[in-house]
Design an enzyme around this catalytic site. Structure first.
Site, PDB file in Angstrom:
ATOM      1  N   LYS A  93      18.495  -7.588  -5.991  1.00  0.00           N
ATOM      2  CA  LYS A  93      18.721  -6.552  -7.001  1.00  0.00           C
ATOM      3  C   LYS A  93      17.411  -5.896  -7.427  1.00  0.00           C
ATOM      4  O   LYS A  93      16.396  -6.560  -7.533  1.00  0.00           O
ATOM      5  CB  LYS A  93      19.393  -7.193  -8.222  1.00  0.00           C
ATOM      6  CG  LYS A  93      19.655  -6.243  -9.373  1.00  0.00           C
ATOM      7  CD  LYS A  93      20.431  -6.928 -10.498  1.00  0.00           C
ATOM      8  CE  LYS A  93      19.504  -7.525 -11.536  1.00  0.00           C
ATOM      9  NZ  LYS A  93      20.209  -8.140 -12.662  1.00  0.00           N
ATOM     10  N   ARG A 105      14.536 -12.200 -22.019  1.00  0.00           N
ATOM     11  CA  ARG A 105      14.298 -11.394 -20.812  1.00  0.00           C
ATOM     12  C   ARG A 105      12.975 -10.633 -20.869  1.00  0.00           C
ATOM     13  O   ARG A 105      12.454 -10.215 -19.857  1.00  0.00           O
ATOM     14  CB  ARG A 105      15.476 -10.431 -20.568  1.00  0.00           C
ATOM     15  CG  ARG A 105      16.684 -11.157 -19.976  1.00  0.00           C
ATOM     16  CD  ARG A 105      17.882 -10.250 -19.841  1.00  0.00           C
ATOM     17  NE  ARG A 105      18.445  -9.944 -21.142  1.00  0.00           N
ATOM     18  CZ  ARG A 105      19.498  -9.145 -21.335  1.00  0.00           C
ATOM     19  NH1 ARG A 105      20.086  -8.576 -20.292  1.00  0.00           N
ATOM     20  NH2 ARG A 105      19.967  -8.919 -22.544  1.00  0.00           N
TER      21      ARG A 105
HETATM   22  C1  R5P Z   1      18.945 -10.339 -15.336  1.00  0.00           C
HETATM   23  O1  R5P Z   1      18.313 -10.508 -14.291  1.00  0.00           O
HETATM   24  C2  R5P Z   1      20.082 -11.198 -15.746  1.00  0.00           C
HETATM   25  O2  R5P Z   1      20.146 -12.364 -14.988  1.00  0.00           O
HETATM   26  C3  R5P Z   1      21.400 -10.465 -15.657  1.00  0.00           C
HETATM   27  O3  R5P Z   1      21.679 -10.175 -14.292  1.00  0.00           O
HETATM   28  C4  R5P Z   1      21.347  -9.191 -16.439  1.00  0.00           C
HETATM   29  O4  R5P Z   1      20.835  -9.415 -17.707  1.00  0.00           O
HETATM   30  C5  R5P Z   1      22.725  -8.580 -16.543  1.00  0.00           C
HETATM   31  O5  R5P Z   1      22.610  -7.371 -17.236  1.00  0.00           O
HETATM   32  P1  R5P Z   1      23.653  -6.205 -16.994  1.00  0.00           P
HETATM   33  O6  R5P Z   1      25.019  -6.764 -17.218  1.00  0.00           O
HETATM   34  O7  R5P Z   1      23.256  -5.184 -18.037  1.00  0.00           O
HETATM   35  O8  R5P Z   1      23.445  -5.674 -15.613  1.00  0.00           O
END
Ligand code: R5P
Length: 291
Positions: free
Chosen positions: A189, A93
Site C-alpha cells: 500500500k 500513527r
Molecule cells: C495504517 O497503516 C493502518 O494500519 C490502517 O491501514 C489505516 O489506518 C486504515 O485507515 P483507512 O481506513 O483510513 O484507510
C-alpha cells in the site's frame, strides 16, 4: 487492584473487572457548558493499584484529557500505581516526522500522561510496537487478533484466506492464520501524505472462489479496505469480509466498504459500535493479571 471505568469505556471496564473479580471505582464525569471536561472519583483508591480503562477513539482529544484528569485524581487520592488501559491509543500513527515541520504526536501524548500521573500503559494492537519503547514509563501492547480469529472460526470461517492490506498488517494475518488454518498474504500500500489517498499494488494470489477476510489494526476512512477489496474482486475471490481491532469507521466508511463488495465488517469494543462483535475484556483481564 481496582478498576476505574473511564467515560469512553464503561462497559468494557465493567466486563474486565468482572472477569478479574475486582471492584470498580465509580467516576462521575461531565462536560461544562463551554466544553471543558470534569471528572470526580466517587470511591476510595487510597493505597490501591488502579487501572483506568479509557479508549481514546474520537473525540480523541477530550478522551485523552479525561484520562489524564482521572489519573491525576487517582494519584491525588492516594493511588500507589496508575495503569492506563487504553484499548485504542490515539495519535500512535504519528510516530515519526514524515514531513518537515511535523511533530511526533505520540511522544507528546506519552509525556502528557506521565505528567498526569500515569505509571504504565496497556494498549491493544498499537500501530507500531516500537513506539512504546519511546514512552517514559513501561508500556505494552496485547494482540486481539487471536480473539477475533476465534470468533470468526466459531462462525465457520476456518480455512479462509487472511489478507493484510499492507505490510504493517502481515503480523496480524500470520496470527489469524494460526487460528483459521487457511493461507495468508499481503498487498503493498502507498498513501499520499498530503491527500491521504490510498493506492494498493495488485499481487497475484490464488483467491479465486475463496472466502477472504481482510484484516487490519484500524479501519478509519475505509480507504485501505476498499482498495484491497477491489483487488480481491478483480482476482475473483469468493465472499469478502473485513475484520479489525479498532473500528473507527469515520463518516460513511462502512457504507463505502460494503459498496466495495465486502459482506460485513467485524471489530472489537476497543471502539464501541454496532460492529463490535468481539469484546476485549478477556484479553485485558488476562494482561492485567500478568501485572
Ligand atoms: C495504517 O497503516 C493502518 O494500519 C490502517 O491501514 C489505516 O489506518 C486504515 O485507515 P483507512 O481506513 O483510513 O484507510
Amino acid at each position: 487492584m481496582k478498576i476505574i471505568p473511564g467515560p469512553a469505556s464503561q462497559g468494557l471496564a465493567e466486563r474486565t473487572a468482572e472477569l478479574l473479580g475486582v471492584e470498580t471505582v465509580p467516576l462521575a464525569f461531565k462536560h461544562f457548558p463551554d466544553g471543558e471536561s470534569y471528572v470526580r472519583l466517587e470511591g476510595n483508591v487510597e493505597n490501591e493499584e488502579v487501572a483506568i480503562v479509557q479508549t481514546t477513539s474520537p473525540p480523541q482529544d477530550s478522551r485523552l484529557l479525561q484520562l489524564a484528569l482521572t489519573a491525576d485524581a487517582a494519584k491525588r487520592n492516594g493511588a500507589i500505581k496508575v495503569t492506563a488501559v487504553v484499548p485504542y491509543l490515539a495519535y500512535a500513527r504519528q510516530d515519526k516526522v514524515f514531513l518537515r515541520g511535523e511533530t511526533v504526536s505520540i511522544e507528546t501524548v506519552a509525556r502528557m500522561l506521565e505528567a498526569a500521573g500515569v505509571d504504565a500503559v496497556l494498549t491493544v494492537n498499537v500501530h507500531q510496537e516500537a513506539t512504546l519503547q519511546t514512552f517514559p514509563f513501561p508500556a505494552r501492547s496485547a494482540s486481539a487478533i487471536p480473539l477475533i480469529a476465534e470468533y470468526l472460526k466459531a462462525r465457520g470461517f476456518a480455512g479462509a484466506f487472511a489478507l493484510a492490506p499492507d505490510k504493517g498488517a502481515v503480523y496480524i494475518v500470520e496470527q489469524a492464520k494460526k487460528v483459521l488454518g487457511g493461507e495468508c498474504g499481503y498487498l503493498e500500500k502507498q498513501r499520499d501524505r498530503y491527500t491521504g489517498q490510498v493506492s494498493v499494488e495488485r499481487k497475484a494470489y490464488t483467491v479465486k472462489g475463496k472466502t477472504v477476510v481482510i484484516f487490519d489494526d484500524i479501519i478509519s476512512s475505509g480507504g485501505t479496505i476498499v482498495a484491497a477489496a477491489k483487488i480481491m474482486r478483480e482476482l475473483d475471490a469468493g465472499e469478502i469480509y473485513a475484520a479489525c481491532v479498532h473500528p473507527l469507521l469515520v463518516g460513511e466508511a462502512e457504507k463505502h466498504i460494503l459498496e466495495a463488495g465486502v459482506h460485513e465488517v467485524v471489530g472489537t469494543d476497543s471502539v464501541p459500535s454496532h460492529v463490535s462483535r468481539v469484546s476485549l475484556a478477556p484479553l485485558l483481564s488476562k494482561e492485567l493479571q500478568r501485572g
